[in-house]
Design a protein around this motif. Structure first.
Motif, short mmCIF file in Angstrom:
data_model
loop_
_atom_site.label_atom_id
_atom_site.label_comp_id
_atom_site.label_asym_id
_atom_site.label_seq_id
_atom_site.Cartn_x
_atom_site.Cartn_y
_atom_site.Cartn_z
N VAL A 23 52.55 -21.49 -25.21
CA VAL A 23 52.69 -21.91 -23.81
C VAL A 23 53.94 -21.28 -23.19
CG1 VAL A 23 53.09 -23.89 -22.29
CG2 VAL A 23 51.44 -24.07 -24.16
N GLU A 24 55.04 -21.29 -23.93
CA GLU A 24 56.29 -20.74 -23.41
C GLU A 24 56.15 -19.25 -23.08
OE1 GLU A 24 60.20 -22.40 -24.79
OE2 GLU A 24 60.31 -20.38 -25.68
N ARG A 25 55.54 -18.49 -23.99
CA ARG A 25 55.35 -17.05 -23.75
C ARG A 25 54.45 -16.80 -22.54
NH1 ARG A 25 55.32 -17.31 -29.26
NH2 ARG A 25 53.04 -17.31 -29.39
N ALA A 26 53.40 -17.60 -22.42
CA ALA A 26 52.48 -17.43 -21.29
C ALA A 26 53.18 -17.71 -19.96
CB ALA A 26 51.26 -18.35 -21.46
N LEU A 27 54.00 -18.75 -19.93
CA LEU A 27 54.73 -19.07 -18.69
C LEU A 27 55.76 -17.99 -18.36
CD1 LEU A 27 55.26 -22.90 -19.24
CD2 LEU A 27 53.75 -21.82 -17.54
N GLN A 28 56.45 -17.48 -19.38
CA GLN A 28 57.46 -16.44 -19.16
C GLN A 28 56.83 -15.14 -18.66
OE1 GLN A 28 59.29 -16.37 -23.04
NE2 GLN A 28 60.76 -17.99 -22.52
N ALA A 29 55.55 -14.93 -18.96
CA ALA A 29 54.86 -13.69 -18.57
C ALA A 29 54.39 -13.69 -17.12
CB ALA A 29 53.67 -13.45 -19.49
N ILE A 30 54.47 -14.83 -16.44
CA ILE A 30 54.01 -14.93 -15.05
C ILE A 30 55.02 -14.24 -14.13
CG2 ILE A 30 53.47 -16.50 -13.15
CD1 ILE A 30 52.72 -18.58 -15.29
N ASP A 31 54.51 -13.39 -13.24
CA ASP A 31 55.38 -12.75 -12.25
C ASP A 31 56.08 -13.81 -11.41
OD1 ASP A 31 54.82 -10.15 -12.97
OD2 ASP A 31 53.23 -9.89 -11.49
N GLY A 32 57.38 -13.67 -11.25
CA GLY A 32 58.15 -14.61 -10.45
C GLY A 32 58.88 -15.65 -11.28
N VAL A 33 58.49 -15.83 -12.56
CA VAL A 33 59.18 -16.79 -13.43
C VAL A 33 60.43 -16.13 -13.98
CG1 VAL A 33 59.05 -18.08 -15.60
CG2 VAL A 33 57.10 -18.08 -14.02
N GLN A 53 53.19 -23.62 -7.95
CA GLN A 53 52.99 -24.63 -8.99
C GLN A 53 51.57 -24.57 -9.55
OE1 GLN A 53 54.09 -28.28 -7.07
NE2 GLN A 53 56.27 -27.79 -7.11
N ALA A 54 50.61 -24.30 -8.71
CA ALA A 54 49.21 -24.23 -9.14
C ALA A 54 49.01 -23.11 -10.16
CB ALA A 54 48.30 -24.03 -7.94
N GLU A 55 49.74 -22.03 -10.02
CA GLU A 55 49.64 -20.91 -10.97
C GLU A 55 50.13 -21.34 -12.35
OE1 GLU A 55 49.06 -16.94 -12.36
OE2 GLU A 55 48.33 -17.95 -10.57
N LEU A 56 51.21 -22.10 -12.40
CA LEU A 56 51.74 -22.58 -13.67
C LEU A 56 50.74 -23.51 -14.36
CD1 LEU A 56 55.36 -23.41 -12.47
CD2 LEU A 56 54.61 -21.35 -13.66
#
Length: 69
Positions: A23-33, A53-56
Motif C-alpha cells: 500500500v505504501e509503495r502504491a501511494l508513493q507512486a501517485i503523481d502529486g504525492v 482524495q478520491a485518487e488515494l
C-alpha cells in the motif's frame, strides 16, 4: 491541481508488513504525492501532497483493501 495537504486514510484488511509495504509503495507512486507512510498497527496511511482524495482511495481499494477518510 489541488493545494498540498495531509490526508489520513483508514485502511481495513492489511494483515502483515507485506500488505503495508504494498500500500505504501502504491501511494508513493501517485503523481502529486510527496510523502506516504502506512502504519499497520493503526490501520491508517498518512499522505501529503497535491492529489485528489478520491485518487488515494481508488489506489488502495484496487489493491484489495477497504479505505475511507
Amino acid at each position: 491541481m489541488a493545494q498540498a495537504e495531509t490526508i489520513i486514510i483508514k485502511i481495513q484488511g492489511m494483515a502483515c508488513n507485506g500488505c503495508r509495504g504494498k500500500v505504501e509503495r502504491a501511494l508513493q507512486a501517485i503523481d502529486g504525492v510527496t510523502y506516504a507512510s502506512v502504519d499497520l498497527a493503526k490501520k491508517e496511511a498518512v499522505v501529503t501532497g497535491s492529489v485528489a482524495q478520491a485518487e488515494l482511495i481508488k489506489v488502495v481499494t484496487e489493491l484489495g483493501f477497504e479505505a475511507s477518510l
